[in-house]
Design a protein around this motif. Sequence first.
Motif, PDB file in Angstrom:
ATOM      1  N   LEU A   1       0.796  -1.372   0.132  1.00 41.84           N
ATOM      2  CA  LEU A   1       0.058  -0.122   0.031  1.00 41.84           C
ATOM      3  C   LEU A   1       1.060   1.146   0.015  1.00 41.84           C
ATOM      4  O   LEU A   1       0.869   2.017   0.929  1.00 41.84           O
ATOM      5  N   THR A   2       1.715   1.393  -1.232  1.00 35.03           N
ATOM      6  CA  THR A   2       2.395   2.590  -1.318  1.00 35.03           C
ATOM      7  C   THR A   2       1.295   3.723  -1.391  1.00 35.03           C
ATOM      8  O   THR A   2       0.093   3.540  -1.703  1.00 35.03           O
ATOM      9  N   PRO A   3       1.834   5.062  -1.209  1.00 34.59           N
ATOM     10  CA  PRO A   3       0.657   6.152  -1.602  1.00 34.59           C
ATOM     11  C   PRO A   3       0.063   6.052  -2.828  1.00 34.59           C
ATOM     12  O   PRO A   3      -1.077   6.308  -2.947  1.00 34.59           O
ATOM     13  N   GLU A   4       0.674   5.790  -3.891  1.00 32.14           N
ATOM     14  CA  GLU A   4       0.223   5.579  -5.250  1.00 32.14           C
ATOM     15  C   GLU A   4      -0.883   4.515  -5.253  1.00 32.14           C
ATOM     16  O   GLU A   4      -1.942   4.635  -5.848  1.00 32.14           O
TER      17      GLU A   4
ATOM     18  N   HIS B   1      -2.416   3.135  -2.619  1.00 32.76           N
ATOM     19  CA  HIS B   1      -3.523   3.675  -1.684  1.00 32.76           C
ATOM     20  C   HIS B   1      -4.493   4.372  -2.496  1.00 32.76           C
ATOM     21  O   HIS B   1      -5.666   4.360  -2.443  1.00 32.76           O
TER      22      HIS B   1
END
Lengths: 142, 147
Positions: free
Chosen positions: A118-121, A123
Amino acid sequence: MVLSGADKNNVKGVFAKIGGHAEEYGAETLERMFATYPQTKTYFPHFDLQHGSAQVKGHGKKVAAALVEAANHIDDIAGALSKLSDLHAQKLRVDPVNFKLLGQCFLVVVAIHHPSVLTPEVHASLDKFLCAVGNVLTAKYR
Amino acid sequence: MVHWTAEEKQLITSLWGKVNVEECGAEALARLLIVYPWTQRFFDNFGNLSSPTAIIGNPKVRAHGKKVLTSFGEAVKNLENLKATYAKLSELHCEKLHVDPENFRLLGDILIIVLAAHFTKDFTPACQATWQKLVGVVAHALAYKYH
């Protein structure tokens, strides 16, 4: 709100990582939703909502299956979930605000079990996808 | 007035004790700007916010994230008195910063995800419920002085 090519790939990637755990995550999502947002329990007066409930497990499996189906037909979520959309409009009539609450809990479950996925991108993409699913399920409400 | 059970207070303070405020704050703010890009509207003077990588590496984002989460720490110390604790900040966000209170709810939700990813299994359903309640009441306190 439109899912870009990158969003679609990110979402497919998440569900590939989730794999066979989808059903288990569905149940956990519901359990967390009932704990965090008690008003959501009002849609399940006929359920045993205690921890480990077989009914919650069964329902979690259904919810997860729908999310997997949507991810597998991400170019046409409305088509893939058309029957579910009818069901929610005509019979279930779950207030639209609740889809965001379910979405938040699903994100939490993914964060807990796959924090590195769940990297920011990812996410962002997954949040968009969950919004899109909620929009489809409420599209025929009025 | 919000009521906190002994269990809720325990869940809040014990988790908060393990939070790296600088890292967590930076990550939460970065994710807010990435997941809900319209929130970038408040940060025109932050420089390069053109991509997730730019946002994550942006020193102003990191610094502001730390500031925001440090302020959140005040909530943890003043659970019985949140409206008073945030009265001035509420006025500031209304009168000077012109921030729609919906943004406080968005940031709260993002913070929950960041905590979940960090604490994984320790972020139990009871923990999540308590913290979701906390971010909700902080958002409410920050919106309280709006007029």
